[in-house]
Design an enzyme around this catalytic site. Structure first.
Site, PDB file in Angstrom:
ATOM      1  N   HIS A  11       0.849  -1.190   0.000  1.00  0.00           N
ATOM      2  CA  HIS A  11       0.000   0.000   0.000  1.00  0.00           C
ATOM      3  C   HIS A  11       0.889   1.245   0.000  1.00  0.00           C
ATOM      4  O   HIS A  11       2.052   1.203   0.404  1.00  0.00           O
ATOM      5  CB  HIS A  11      -0.916  -0.004   1.218  1.00  0.00           C
ATOM      6  CG  HIS A  11      -1.980  -1.044   1.142  1.00  0.00           C
ATOM      7  ND1 HIS A  11      -2.995  -1.136   2.053  1.00  0.00           N
ATOM      8  CD2 HIS A  11      -2.197  -2.049   0.249  1.00  0.00           C
ATOM      9  CE1 HIS A  11      -3.788  -2.143   1.730  1.00  0.00           C
ATOM     10  NE2 HIS A  11      -3.321  -2.718   0.645  1.00  0.00           N
ATOM     11  N   GLU A  45       0.867   3.902   1.861  1.00  0.00           N
ATOM     12  CA  GLU A  45       1.331   4.303   3.196  1.00  0.00           C
ATOM     13  C   GLU A  45       2.518   3.448   3.633  1.00  0.00           C
ATOM     14  O   GLU A  45       3.507   3.955   4.163  1.00  0.00           O
ATOM     15  CB  GLU A  45       0.223   4.146   4.249  1.00  0.00           C
ATOM     16  CG  GLU A  45      -1.080   4.785   3.887  1.00  0.00           C
ATOM     17  CD  GLU A  45      -2.015   3.818   3.170  1.00  0.00           C
ATOM     18  OE1 GLU A  45      -1.720   3.414   2.030  1.00  0.00           O
ATOM     19  OE2 GLU A  45      -3.056   3.477   3.752  1.00  0.00           O
ATOM     20  N   CYS A  84      -6.056   1.145   5.522  1.00  0.00           N
ATOM     21  CA  CYS A  84      -6.561  -0.124   6.044  1.00  0.00           C
ATOM     22  C   CYS A  84      -6.029  -0.308   7.465  1.00  0.00           C
ATOM     23  O   CYS A  84      -5.190   0.465   7.942  1.00  0.00           O
ATOM     24  CB  CYS A  84      -6.120  -1.281   5.146  1.00  0.00           C
ATOM     25  SG  CYS A  84      -4.338  -1.637   5.230  1.00  0.00           S
ATOM     26  N   CYS A 137      -2.112  -0.720   7.605  1.00  0.00           N
ATOM     27  CA  CYS A 137      -1.387   0.546   7.431  1.00  0.00           C
ATOM     28  C   CYS A 137      -1.599   1.465   8.622  1.00  0.00           C
ATOM     29  O   CYS A 137      -0.691   2.205   8.999  1.00  0.00           O
ATOM     30  CB  CYS A 137      -1.795   1.218   6.127  1.00  0.00           C
ATOM     31  SG  CYS A 137      -1.133   0.363   4.675  1.00  0.00           S
TER      32      CYS A 137
END
Length: 140
Positions: free
Chosen positions: A70, A72, A98, A101
């Protein structure tokens, strides 16, 4: 800093994160993230495969591969390879984080999260709020 000045900065950095997301090779969704500290971008990331892997995020059925990172996570792990640290920083993300993260954000010492799209699951946002992190939703 005044609320109006902070809002303008937040909007600018979020727009920049959206542009950075365009670097992603993912077909289903492109997400970008910027980590900002003292008005300086100290890290950036977008969703994609790990370094050295082919830049293909989905399998033949259009399902995202399990090893795709992801935005992040890419931005935070990039900090680990630099001399910067994210204590007290703000992360700007084009989509809400999410739960996985969110845990990275908490552990990285980031104190503020600004995001531009609500993801279908909001458990990451709930965890951030529980940890006392300021969360700001800015629709672009």
């Amino acid at each position: 800093m005044t609320d109006d000045k902070q809002l303008k900065l937040d909007q600018r950095y979020l727009r920049m994160a959206r542009i950075w997301a365009e670097n992603s090779y993912c077909q289903r969704r492109q997400v970008g993230a910027l980590v900002v500290k003292d008005k300086m971008i100290i890290s950036d990331g977008y969703n994609g495969t790990p370094s050295g892997f082919e830049n293909i995020c989905e399998d033949d059925a259009g399902v995202t591969k399990t090893y795709v990172l992801h935005a992040e996570a890419n931005a935070i792990t990039k900090l680990a390879r630099s001399s910067n640290n994210s204590d007290g920083a703000t992360i700007y993300i084009t989509a809400s984080p999410c739960i996985e993260c969110a845990k990275l954000i908490i552990q990285a010492g980031i104190k503020r999260v600004v995001y531009g799209e609500k993801y279908r699951l909001m458990d990451g946002i709930e965890l951030l709020q529980r940890a006392g992190i300021e969360v700001v939703y800015l629709e672009l």
